[in-house]
Design an enzyme around this catalytic site. Sequence first.
Site, PDB file in Angstrom:
ATOM      1  N   ARG A 234     -40.282 -38.699 -47.237  1.00 31.32           N
ATOM      2  CA  ARG A 234     -39.480 -39.461 -48.457  1.00 31.32           C
ATOM      3  C   ARG A 234     -38.261 -38.538 -48.667  1.00 31.32           C
ATOM      4  NH1 ARG A 234     -42.278 -43.513 -46.188  1.00 31.32           N
ATOM      5  NH2 ARG A 234     -43.423 -44.354 -47.462  1.00 31.32           N
ATOM      6  N   GLU A 263     -31.741 -44.608 -50.284  1.00 27.75           N
ATOM      7  CA  GLU A 263     -31.675 -45.924 -48.695  1.00 27.75           C
ATOM      8  C   GLU A 263     -32.132 -47.053 -49.638  1.00 27.75           C
ATOM      9  OE1 GLU A 263     -35.775 -44.055 -46.509  1.00 27.75           O
ATOM     10  OE2 GLU A 263     -36.137 -45.832 -47.028  1.00 27.75           O
ATOM     11  N   HIS A 295     -34.413 -45.346 -41.411  1.00 24.37           N
ATOM     12  CA  HIS A 295     -35.732 -45.365 -41.919  1.00 24.37           C
ATOM     13  C   HIS A 295     -36.190 -46.328 -40.811  1.00 24.37           C
ATOM     14  CE1 HIS A 295     -39.306 -45.157 -45.931  1.00 24.37           C
ATOM     15  NE2 HIS A 295     -39.946 -45.258 -43.949  1.00 24.37           N
TER      16      HIS A 295
HETATM   17  P1  NAD Z   1     -51.800 -38.157 -45.149  1.00 28.38           P
HETATM   18  O1  NAD Z   1     -51.729 -38.655 -45.953  1.00 28.38           O
HETATM   19  O2  NAD Z   1     -52.205 -38.744 -43.265  1.00 28.38           O
HETATM   20  O3  NAD Z   1     -51.199 -36.926 -44.953  1.00 28.38           O
HETATM   21  C1  NAD Z   1     -50.461 -36.596 -45.788  1.00 28.38           C
HETATM   22  C2  NAD Z   1     -50.577 -35.291 -46.212  1.00 28.38           C
HETATM   23  O4  NAD Z   1     -50.173 -34.073 -47.238  1.00 28.38           O
HETATM   24  C3  NAD Z   1     -52.120 -34.707 -46.361  1.00 28.38           C
HETATM   25  O5  NAD Z   1     -53.024 -33.726 -45.354  1.00 28.38           O
HETATM   26  C4  NAD Z   1     -51.915 -34.207 -48.303  1.00 28.38           C
HETATM   27  O6  NAD Z   1     -52.831 -32.840 -48.541  1.00 28.38           O
HETATM   28  C5  NAD Z   1     -50.652 -33.205 -47.379  1.00 28.38           C
HETATM   29  N1  NAD Z   1     -50.173 -33.002 -48.660  1.00 28.38           N
HETATM   30  C6  NAD Z   1     -50.228 -33.692 -50.272  1.00 28.38           C
HETATM   31  N2  NAD Z   1     -49.615 -33.291 -51.075  1.00 28.38           N
HETATM   32  C7  NAD Z   1     -49.398 -32.432 -50.616  1.00 28.38           C
HETATM   33  C8  NAD Z   1     -48.431 -30.740 -51.203  1.00 28.38           C
HETATM   34  N3  NAD Z   1     -47.946 -30.389 -52.127  1.00 28.38           N
HETATM   35  N4  NAD Z   1     -48.445 -29.997 -50.870  1.00 28.38           N
HETATM   36  C9  NAD Z   1     -48.191 -30.177 -48.725  1.00 28.38           C
HETATM   37  N5  NAD Z   1     -48.693 -31.043 -48.557  1.00 28.38           N
HETATM   38  C10 NAD Z   1     -49.122 -31.822 -48.773  1.00 28.38           C
HETATM   39  O7  NAD Z   1     -50.064 -39.182 -44.961  1.00 28.38           O
HETATM   40  P2  NAD Z   1     -49.162 -39.169 -42.978  1.00 28.38           P
HETATM   41  O8  NAD Z   1     -50.312 -40.771 -42.535  1.00 28.38           O
HETATM   42  O9  NAD Z   1     -49.405 -38.223 -42.129  1.00 28.38           O
HETATM   43  O10 NAD Z   1     -47.670 -39.438 -43.887  1.00 28.38           O
HETATM   44  C11 NAD Z   1     -46.763 -38.726 -44.406  1.00 28.38           C
HETATM   45  C12 NAD Z   1     -45.952 -39.092 -45.026  1.00 28.38           C
HETATM   46  O11 NAD Z   1     -45.131 -40.080 -43.438  1.00 28.38           O
HETATM   47  C13 NAD Z   1     -46.560 -40.334 -45.926  1.00 28.38           C
HETATM   48  O12 NAD Z   1     -46.028 -40.438 -47.389  1.00 28.38           O
HETATM   49  C14 NAD Z   1     -45.016 -40.909 -45.858  1.00 28.38           C
HETATM   50  O13 NAD Z   1     -43.805 -40.557 -46.314  1.00 28.38           O
HETATM   51  C15 NAD Z   1     -44.488 -40.899 -44.544  1.00 28.38           C
HETATM   52  N6  NAD Z   1     -43.841 -41.881 -43.748  1.00 28.38           N
HETATM   53  C16 NAD Z   1     -43.033 -41.749 -43.383  1.00 28.38           C
HETATM   54  C17 NAD Z   1     -42.574 -43.612 -42.868  1.00 28.38           C
HETATM   55  C18 NAD Z   1     -41.353 -43.703 -41.876  1.00 28.38           C
HETATM   56  O14 NAD Z   1     -41.089 -44.390 -41.184  1.00 28.38           O
HETATM   57  N7  NAD Z   1     -40.551 -43.020 -42.002  1.00 28.38           N
HETATM   58  C19 NAD Z   1     -43.721 -43.938 -41.895  1.00 28.38           C
HETATM   59  C20 NAD Z   1     -45.332 -44.000 -42.799  1.00 28.38           C
HETATM   60  C21 NAD Z   1     -45.131 -42.614 -43.257  1.00 28.38           C
END
Ligand code: NAD
Length: 339
Positions: A234, A263, A295
């Site tokens: 993000r 964005e 994105h």
């Molecule tokens: P997920 O929930 O499986 O994993 C997120 C991880 O972050 C978890 O293990 C959680 O414990 C950890 N986390 C939470 N707070 C934290 C902190 N303060 N410090 C360190 N780690 C922390 O999510 P995911 O499916 O792996 O997705 C991750 C991120 O990717 C989403 O939150 C989203 O913002 C982003 N995303 C981007 C796209 C894109 O097209 N660019 C698409 C999907 C998701």
Amino acid sequence: MKVAVFSTKSYDRQFLIAANYDHEHELVFLEPRLSRETALLAKGFLAVCVFVNDQLDAHVLEVLAGHGTRLIALRCAGFNNVDLKAAAKLGMTIARVPAYSPYAVAEHTVGLMLTLNRKIHRAYNRVREGNFSLDGLLGFDVHDRTIGIVGTGKIGQIVATILHGFGCQILAYDVAPNPACEAVGAKYVDLVKLFADADIVTLHCPLTPETHYLVNQDSIAQMKRGVMLINTSRGALIHTEAVIQGLKSQKIGSLALDVYEQESDLFFEDLSDQVIQDDVFERLLTFPNVLITAHQAFFTKEALQNIAETTLSNITDYQQAKSCANQVNLAQAIAPMPG
Ligand code: NAD
């Protein structure tokens, strides 16, 4: 159920219509983004379906609730664009797609890393213009490099697995360590150690008050000189102006972004005939060692199929039971952090 689908692109329409054969909802496709200006378009719709850059602040939610909307069906995993307190107060249900293809995002992340390192984007243009020189295209072996992964959930874990295959050393940081990452050799360390030792830092944690501007002037100062920074998570995880300073001083060696804090004014639209007003974004584009995609990390056939199917199942579940397995736990999400 009658559903107002905001921010509809041709690909959303295609995959939602195909998935709707099993659900038979009445989908009304709206091209505008949901905002204070467009919220009234949802008048009379019990369900509103939105994407990452739709605006769901308290005012918009009040307008929606006042005109009958009870369910917000997000076509994405993140819900940082929703005012959860306001949603709870209004008694609305927020459903999301917790996982649609972590492979899509992880593979795009590694694609950005390799492109940026070997300057494939620059080579592509050069060769087309008859310039076959290699000056300026020097990269490094990714093998044996140290990669710092911040956030090792579904996406971070796949990035770790892929890079383990490249023979990288993997350092990880997460508030909840993931044994599957340790199984591929990742070593959990604190953020200071990760920033200090990583040749490449890649962000995969959600945007929360704790992670907002995780990469800032101070954390950049802790990083290795010449670090490669990747953000496909993000935009507001990084303080863009601090990163620009880091690029200018060459502390940051290269940067790849699939997300950007502002964005919503740019991404997903064709603005090629317009003058871009965002000077910070335009400054980023002037660096030869910056690579930006708009994105698109999620953008695979499999992901769009899963998004459409899960979104419509969420709506069906809500229609049948007034709740669904993928609804955001509002009480938990807005509870103050302990300590
Ligand atoms: P997920 O929930 O499986 O994993 C997120 C991880 O972050 C978890 O293990 C959680 O414990 C950890 N986390 C939470 N707070 C934290 C902190 N303060 N410090 C360190 N780690 C922390 O999510 P995911 O499916 O792996 O997705 C991750 C991120 O990717 C989403 O939150 C989203 O913002 C982003 N995303 C981007 C796209 C894109 O097209 N660019 C698409 C999907 C998701």
